[in-house]
Design a protein around this motif. Sequence first.
Motif, short mmCIF file in Angstrom:
data_model
loop_
_atom_site.label_atom_id
_atom_site.label_comp_id
_atom_site.label_asym_id
_atom_site.label_seq_id
_atom_site.Cartn_x
_atom_site.Cartn_y
_atom_site.Cartn_z
N PHE A 153 0.76 -1.20 -0.02
CA PHE A 153 0.17 -0.15 0.09
C PHE A 153 0.82 1.28 -0.11
N LEU A 154 0.46 2.40 -0.83
CA LEU A 154 1.05 3.56 -0.51
C LEU A 154 0.13 4.61 0.09
N SER A 155 -1.35 4.38 -0.16
CA SER A 155 -2.18 5.16 0.47
C SER A 155 -3.57 4.27 0.73
N ALA A 156 -4.35 4.78 1.27
CA ALA A 156 -5.68 3.91 1.56
C ALA A 156 -6.64 4.69 2.74
N SER A 157 -7.98 4.70 2.34
CA SER A 157 -8.73 5.27 3.39
C SER A 157 -8.95 4.21 4.44
N LEU A 158 -9.28 4.74 5.63
CA LEU A 158 -9.47 3.69 6.73
C LEU A 158 -10.83 4.22 7.33
N LYS A 159 -11.45 2.76 7.87
CA LYS A 159 -12.65 2.90 8.64
C LYS A 159 -12.12 3.69 10.04
N PRO A 160 -13.34 4.14 10.70
CA PRO A 160 -13.03 5.04 11.84
C PRO A 160 -12.24 3.90 12.89
N ASP A 161 -12.72 2.78 13.09
CA ASP A 161 -12.17 1.81 14.10
C ASP A 161 -10.41 1.60 13.72
N GLU A 162 -10.52 1.60 12.25
CA GLU A 162 -9.06 1.29 11.98
C GLU A 162 -8.16 2.40 12.12
N LEU A 163 -8.71 3.68 11.76
CA LEU A 163 -8.02 5.03 12.04
C LEU A 163 -7.67 5.17 13.40
N ALA A 164 -8.69 4.99 14.45
CA ALA A 164 -8.34 4.86 16.02
C ALA A 164 -7.30 4.07 16.26
N ALA A 165 -7.32 2.70 15.79
CA ALA A 165 -6.26 1.92 16.21
C ALA A 165 -5.06 2.18 15.75
N GLY A 166 -4.85 3.20 14.96
CA GLY A 166 -3.50 3.66 14.37
C GLY A 166 -2.78 2.79 13.24
#
Length: 204
Positions: free
Chosen positions: A138-151
Amino acid sequence: LHSGEYSWTTPGHHRPFSRVTGFAELRVAPTRSYRMQHRQKQLLIAILTYLIGSLLFSVWTYWHSHRDKLNTVDQKLTIAAEATADLLGDDYHAGTHETNVQSAEQELATITLLNQFVEDIDVEYVYTLILLEDAIHFLSASLKPDELAAGEPVYLEPYPDADNSIVRAFDSGQVQFAEYTDQWGTFRSIFLPKQAKDGRAYVV
């Protein structure tokens, strides 16, 4: 008896006569039971013909409806992929290699940008991929809120369960559509080959 060829007659009866054999042919009218069986057979054939025709029509209707839905989804995916490449810009994927480092602020800014875009266009994920030493990253990706919160990290993270259609996109340079399952779920996706400013291939 007339000439011994065609017919002979007895009082009250007339029977056809066989010229070849010389024997009378007895013709018997179909019984009522036979007529009923014949009508039942015709009815059964008509019912089977109707059922088969209805089934074929249903299959044809479903196939066309499914194809139209896929065409609509694929058009949306194509727009999303093209727009993702435009959002990130020509320089984002240029010069990428394993020693590159992206700051946490840069990675978060990219994720935030793509998350907003995903929300606007209503797709599950958008991401970009590169090929490094025969492995997809991966070089970029959107994340779900829980994935973003998990860092969860994104930049240069390997994609071990990448679908084979991604490899085909890199190898052929042709857009690929695929339905597949990975650790994030089951999706229909587009894999759109692109070329960075420095000539490096990447896939959206």
